[in-house]
Scaffold this active site. Structure first.
Site, PDB file in Angstrom:
ATOM      1  N   SER A   1      15.870 -30.563 -30.704  1.00  0.00           N
ATOM      2  CA  SER A   1      15.112 -29.452 -30.946  1.00  0.00           C
ATOM      3  C   SER A   1      14.456 -29.045 -29.721  1.00  0.00           C
ATOM      4  O   SER A   1      14.011 -30.066 -28.951  1.00  0.00           O
ATOM      5  CB  SER A   1      14.045 -29.864 -31.867  1.00  0.00           C
ATOM      6  OG  SER A   1      13.010 -28.878 -32.105  1.00  0.00           O
TER       7      SER A   1
ATOM      8  N   GLU B   1      14.286 -33.842 -27.524  1.00  0.00           N
ATOM      9  CA  GLU B   1      13.470 -32.813 -27.647  1.00  0.00           C
ATOM     10  C   GLU B   1      13.281 -31.839 -26.001  1.00  0.00           C
ATOM     11  O   GLU B   1      13.263 -32.650 -25.191  1.00  0.00           O
ATOM     12  CB  GLU B   1      11.965 -33.174 -27.959  1.00  0.00           C
ATOM     13  CG  GLU B   1      11.382 -34.062 -27.312  1.00  0.00           C
ATOM     14  CD  GLU B   1       9.798 -34.477 -27.870  1.00  0.00           C
ATOM     15  OE1 GLU B   1       9.686 -34.244 -29.186  1.00  0.00           O
ATOM     16  OE2 GLU B   1       9.084 -34.625 -27.298  1.00  0.00           O
ATOM     17  N   CYS B   2      13.536 -30.568 -26.459  1.00  0.00           N
ATOM     18  CA  CYS B   2      13.734 -29.706 -25.206  1.00  0.00           C
ATOM     19  C   CYS B   2      14.461 -30.319 -24.210  1.00  0.00           C
ATOM     20  O   CYS B   2      15.954 -30.342 -24.088  1.00  0.00           O
ATOM     21  CB  CYS B   2      12.245 -29.551 -24.539  1.00  0.00           C
ATOM     22  SG  CYS B   2      12.207 -28.059 -23.693  1.00  0.00           S
ATOM     23  N   GLY B   3      14.228 -30.924 -23.055  1.00  0.00           N
ATOM     24  CA  GLY B   3      15.248 -31.449 -21.948  1.00  0.00           C
ATOM     25  C   GLY B   3      16.042 -32.579 -22.464  1.00  0.00           C
ATOM     26  O   GLY B   3      17.232 -32.391 -22.261  1.00  0.00           O
TER      27      GLY B   3
END
Length: 607
Positions: free
Chosen positions: A586, A482-484
């Site tokens: 995501s 997620e993200c990073g």
């Protein structure tokens, strides 16, 4: 002011809120946490809202995992459960400190996965810092209190709990933005004020008093009056000038706000602040945290009447637990019908194989550590079943899952780890920066958010780890970023310093921007079956990032969209995230307390 530890039982709690972002509430909160810890109190930190960075600083000051409390993502009951968990209140499962245990079966993973420094860093401390907070007894790491030698901390006076660690006697919640700011402009939803009302806690209001005198009283009065039932225990003025300014503030607040005592006036001092970057404050550990916190504690002791504050805040009232624990937050808009993973059927592990079992009258909660009497708690303890609760796993054998945790990947909600642990996950931390392989025998991988863009060169240079992750993903076991962590799953990360190869698990390329690309709460519904549940499963989370996908994936890549997304108002935002077999990524930071079935589904998918 007295250094003697006052007698406080049961735990006392308050919320430190600000008039607005940037008023100094994080500085005041950290100073209070450090000063109280130095006095010998066991302080349990919390953070209102979805922020990841402040909790890392809280942990550095207290030695305890800081727990996020967010009414929009978790709902009222989720907030109550998380708050009670931190205090080990009756009726709530305590924080699972054995997340940080060494393996007891002799099959230890490589040394880099089990070093004390890795555990210390996982708790939010800078690498290389000595770990006086950690105590190793019987194969289990337990957390005491902040004991950095420079602070001269006295030994704890309160005894360890039945779970082998000390029980907090003070809880401090740092607010988010201004006291009344949240997910709504017309109600207190998602705000610090909502938390105060939900948990029946008093508020210490921080006012940035630079350039004002009598107006500070007007601000205090207005902030106290906006939300009926809100209790302001006192005011701390920040960035105060000389003696004349102090006298004006003292007189104004005493005259206009006699029910809100002035608890302190902290002077202007640029050295007390924390540097910032594009996602917020710099991370804990990017400076000499021990020296900084010691100095901050000195400032708070000198300029805040801590004894008066302790008298102003009240004992924690019994946390009200509804008879039926909701399985998920109510949707903000009509969404797909829930799948069997949200139906309330208990999910159990039998001989390591998950399967749906017939619904029963009780929830089983199997503990793995001896109880206070020294007897094993391997037999289940019964509790009333919720009317429509989440699937529950009776843990026969834990499912090992690798969780990235280092300077590049540290944005992970403590409550998510607790819920995954309760669902049967054996947390195995590893470092994509420093390790060359995944922990041995893991059945899944979680890659939290963080700052991979700041460490892109080191991540790219660690070819062995990139290959190990890509090879593991090819086995078909769940991998989620997620993200990073999502960025690390991609082929290429572009920064101002160049293009850097990542793990290549997803055929995507992202680029860092100078401007913010997304910020806000999200409600995400799975478009197809995935590790977190079946199609239609809905969770809530938060999105905050400066990078973006350079191009949409080509049709031949086999990628499919992961989520259908709505914002906090229920407006359709289209699809977000991508899925390729069991690999999912995501930009949304999920909070698993928004749908308790998701943690169990993920563990079941990894088993």
């Amino acid at each position: 002011m007295s250094e003697a530890r006052p007698s406080i039982a049961p735990a006392h709690a308050c919320i430190v809120a600000g008039t607005h972002s940037g008023c100094g509430k994080t500085t005041i909160t950290l100073g209070l946490m450090a000063a109280l810890s130095r006095r010998g109190h066991v302080v349990q930190p919390y953070k209102a809202g979805p922020d990841f960075i402040d909790p890392g600083h809280h942990t550095a000051a207290t030695g305890r995992p800081s727990i996020n409390l967010d009414g929009w993502m978790c709902g009222p009951q989720g907030v109550r459960v998380a708050f009670a968990r931190g205090l080990h209140a009756s009726g709530a499962r305590p924080w699972p400190h054995d997340l940080f245990s060494r393996p007891s079966d002799g099959n230890a993973p490589p040394a880099s996965h089990t070093t004390w420094e890795r555990i210390w860093t996982a708790l939010g401390h800078p690498p290389g810092n000595p770990a006086p907070l950690l105590r190793h007894e019987g194969g289990t790491v337990t957390v005491a209190t902040h004991a950095a030698p420079a602070c001269g901390v006295p030994p704890l006076a309160n005894p360890p709990s039945a779970h082998g660690h000390t029980v907090p006697d003070i809880a401090i919640i740092e607010g988010v933005m201004g006291l009344h700011d949240g997910a709504s402009a017309t109600t207190c939803t998602g705000s610090t004020a909502e938390l105060a009302l939900l948990l029946d806690l008093p508020v210490v209001l921080v006012i940035r008093a630079r350039g004002m005198a009598r107006s500070a009283a007007a601000m205090a009065m207005g902030y106290a009056a906006l939300e009926p039932g809100l209790r302001i225990a006192g005011v701390i003025c920040n960035e105060v000038g000389g003696p004349g300014h102090r006298e004006m503030l003292r007189d104004a607040l005493a005259h206009h706000c006699p029910a809100m005592p002035l608890l302190g006036m902290v002077p202007r001092d640029a050295s007390l602040g924390t540097p910032s970057r594009h996602l917020g404050l710099a991370l804990a550990g990017e400076r000499d945290e021990t020296t900084f916190l010691a100095g901050l504690a000195d400032t708070i002791e000198q300029h805040v009447d801590i004894d008066a504050l302790l008298k102003a805040i009240t004992p924690v009232a019994p946390v009200r637990m509804d008879s039926a624990l909701p399985q998920a937050c109510p949707p903000v808009a009509a969404s797909a019908a829930p799948s069997h993973m949200m139906s309330g059927e208990p999910l159990r592990h039998v001989s390591g194989t998950p399967h749906l079992a017939a619904p029963g009258p009780t929830i089983t909660d199997v503990a793995e550590t001896p109880d206070a009497a020294g007897t094993s708690e391997t037999s289940a303890t019964a509790a009333p079943a919720p009317a429509a609760g989440p699937p529950v796993i009776a843990v026969v054998s834990r499912v090992p899952v690798a969780v990235a945790r280092d300077e590049a990947f540290s944005f992970l909600y403590a409550e998510n780890l607790a819920l995954l642990f309760e669902a049967g996950m054996d947390v195995r931390f590893f470092s994509p920066l420093a390790d060359t392989s995944l922990p041995e025998g893991v059945r899944g991988v979680l890659l939290p958010g963080g700052y991979p863009e700041l460490h892109a060169k080191r991540l790219a240079a660690n070819h062995a780890m990139r290959t190990a992750l890509r090879d593991f993903a090819a086995t078909g076991q769940p991998v989620h970023g997620e993200c990073g962590g999502y960025m690390y799953l991609m082929d290429i990360l572009e920064t101002s310093e160049g293009s850097f190869p990542m793990s290549g698990c997803l055929p995507l390329r992202c680029r860092m921007d100078a401007r913010l690309r997304a910020l806000g709460y999200r409600e995400a519904t799975l478009l197809d079956d995935a590790a977190f549940g079946s199609a239609g499963t809905t969770l809530r989370g938060h999105e905050y990032h400066y990078s973006h996908l350079v191009d949409a994936p080509a049709a031949h890549t086999g990628l499919t969209p992961l989520w259908q997304v709505r914002d906090r108002r229920g407006r359709d935002m289209g699809t977000e995230g991508w899925c390729c077999r069991a690999i999912t990524g995501s930009y949304i930071h999920l909070h698993l307390a928004s749908n308790l079935s998701a943690a169990h589904a993920f563990v079941a998918a990894c088993a």
